[in-house]
Design an enzyme around this catalytic site. Structure first.
Site, PDB file in Angstrom:
ATOM      1  N   GLU A   1       3.690 -10.290  14.101  1.00  0.00           N
ATOM      2  CA  GLU A   1       3.099 -10.726  15.367  1.00  0.00           C
ATOM      3  C   GLU A   1       3.483 -12.193  15.644  1.00  0.00           C
ATOM      4  OE1 GLU A   1      -1.020  -9.892  15.431  1.00  0.00           O
ATOM      5  OE2 GLU A   1      -1.290 -10.634  17.474  1.00  0.00           O
TER       6      GLU A   1
ATOM      7  N   ARG B   1       0.808  -1.225   0.000  1.00  0.00           N
ATOM      8  CA  ARG B   1       0.000   0.000   0.000  1.00  0.00           C
ATOM      9  C   ARG B   1       0.837   1.269   0.000  1.00  0.00           C
ATOM     10  NH1 ARG B   1      -3.140  -3.639   2.794  1.00  0.00           N
ATOM     11  NH2 ARG B   1      -2.218  -3.033   4.766  1.00  0.00           N
TER      12      ARG B   1
HETATM   13  P1  AMP Z   1       3.821  -2.097  11.335  1.00  0.00           P
HETATM   14  O1  AMP Z   1       5.042  -2.787  10.815  1.00  0.00           O
HETATM   15  O2  AMP Z   1       3.234  -2.768  12.546  1.00  0.00           O
HETATM   16  O3  AMP Z   1       4.068  -0.618  11.570  1.00  0.00           O
HETATM   17  O4  AMP Z   1       2.685  -2.245  10.237  1.00  0.00           O
HETATM   18  C1  AMP Z   1       2.679  -1.418   9.153  1.00  0.00           C
HETATM   19  C2  AMP Z   1       2.138  -2.100   7.928  1.00  0.00           C
HETATM   20  O5  AMP Z   1       0.978  -2.882   8.192  1.00  0.00           O
HETATM   21  C3  AMP Z   1       1.755  -1.070   6.895  1.00  0.00           C
HETATM   22  O6  AMP Z   1       2.379  -1.439   5.689  1.00  0.00           O
HETATM   23  C4  AMP Z   1       0.250  -1.123   6.807  1.00  0.00           C
HETATM   24  O7  AMP Z   1      -0.130  -1.233   5.450  1.00  0.00           O
HETATM   25  C5  AMP Z   1      -0.171  -2.353   7.565  1.00  0.00           C
HETATM   26  N1  AMP Z   1      -1.152  -2.091   8.660  1.00  0.00           N
HETATM   27  C6  AMP Z   1      -0.940  -2.344   9.966  1.00  0.00           C
HETATM   28  N2  AMP Z   1      -2.029  -2.083  10.699  1.00  0.00           N
HETATM   29  C7  AMP Z   1      -2.967  -1.652   9.845  1.00  0.00           C
HETATM   30  C8  AMP Z   1      -4.333  -1.220  10.000  1.00  0.00           C
HETATM   31  N3  AMP Z   1      -4.939  -1.200  11.190  1.00  0.00           N
HETATM   32  N4  AMP Z   1      -4.989  -0.800   8.896  1.00  0.00           N
HETATM   33  C9  AMP Z   1      -4.377  -0.831   7.696  1.00  0.00           C
HETATM   34  N5  AMP Z   1      -3.122  -1.250   7.487  1.00  0.00           N
HETATM   35  C10 AMP Z   1      -2.408  -1.653   8.540  1.00  0.00           C
END
Ligand code: AMP
Length: 182
Positions: free
Chosen positions: A107, A70
Site C-alpha cells: 500500500e 502464513r
Molecule cells: P495481497 O498481496 O494484497 O494479495 O496480500 C496477501 C497477503 O497479505 C497474504 O500473504 C496474507 O497473509 C496477507 N493479508 C492481506 N489481507 C489480509 C487480511 N485481511 N487478513 C489476513 N491476512 C491478510
C-alpha cells in the site's frame, strides 16, 4: 475463472466458523482473518488440506511453493498430500544460498521476496499456496519468481479470498482457487 466451491457449501460454512475475524487489525479499517483458530482444530485443518487437495487431484504438481509467513502453515501439508516437494519463498536476506528476488508493491512503498535459484528446475509444475488472496500483489510477484526460474505455474491456491479486492484480476490466465470467499 470463477471461485470453485469446496465439496459442499456446508463444509465451507463449518470452516468459516473456525476462522476468527479481528476488526481494525493491524490498523483501522482492516478486518484481519485469523486462521490460527482453524489450524488448531484437527478436523478443520484436515478438511482444509483435503478440500484444497481435491482441486488439484488431476493436476500434475512437482513443487508446492509457500509464501512467508502464513503460506507456510498450509503449503508443506499440501506438498505432502500431493506427493510434491516444498519450496519456501522468503522475505529478503533469509535464504543462505544464491537467490532470485522480486519487488512488489505494498500500500505504501515496495517489498521484496526471494527464492533460491536452484529451488525449481525448468519445466517443473509449481503450485503456489498462501493463506489469503487480497489484492493479488504478493501472489503475482511469486508467480513471476517461479517463471523467472522457468517453472510452470500450475495453479495458485488460497484458503481465503477477499473477493471485493479483485485480486484474481492480477492473476488472469492462471488457475486460481480459493476455498472460502469473503
Ligand atoms: P495481497 O498481496 O494484497 O494479495 O496480500 C496477501 C497477503 O497479505 C497474504 O500473504 C496474507 O497473509 C496477507 N493479508 C492481506 N489481507 C489480509 C487480511 N485481511 N487478513 C489476513 N491476512 C491478510
Amino acid at each position: 475463472m470463477s471461485a470453485t466451491q469446496p465439496k459442499t457449501f456446508a463444509v465451507a460454512d463449518q470452516l468459516k466458523q473456525l476462522i476468527r475475524s479481528i476488526p481494525d487489525f493491524p490498523k483501522p479499517g482492516i478486518t484481519f482473518y485469523d486462521i490460527t483458530t482453524l489450524l488448531k482444530d484437527k478436523r478443520g485443518f484436515a478438511e482444509t488440506i483435503e478440500s484444497l487437495q481435491d482441486h488439484y487431484r488431476d493436476t500434475a504438481i512437482d513443487i508446492v511453493v509457500g509464501i512467508e509467513a502464513r503460506g507456510y502453515f498450509f503449503a508443506p501439508a499440501m506438498a505432502h498430500a500431493l506427493g510434491a516437494g516444498f519450496v519456501p519463498v522468503r522475505k529478503p536476506k533469509k535464504l543462505p544460498h544464491t537467490v532470485r528476488s522480486v519487488d512488489y508493491e505494498l500500500e505504501y512503498g515496495t517489498d521484496q521476496l526471494e527464492i533460491h535459484v536452484d529451488a525449481i528446475q525448468p519445466g517443473q509444475n509449481v503450485l503456489i499456496i498462501d493463506d489469503v488472496l487480497a489484492t493479488g500483489g504478493t501472489a503475482s510477484a511469486v508467480a513471476r519468481l517461479v517463471e523467472g526460474l522457468e517453472g510452470r505455474v500450475a495453479g495458485l491456491g488460497f484458503v481465503i479470498e477477499l473477493t471485493f479486492l479483485n485480486g484474481r484480476n492480477r492473476l488472469a490466465g492462471y488457475d486460481v482457487f480459493s476455498l472460502l470467499q469473503y
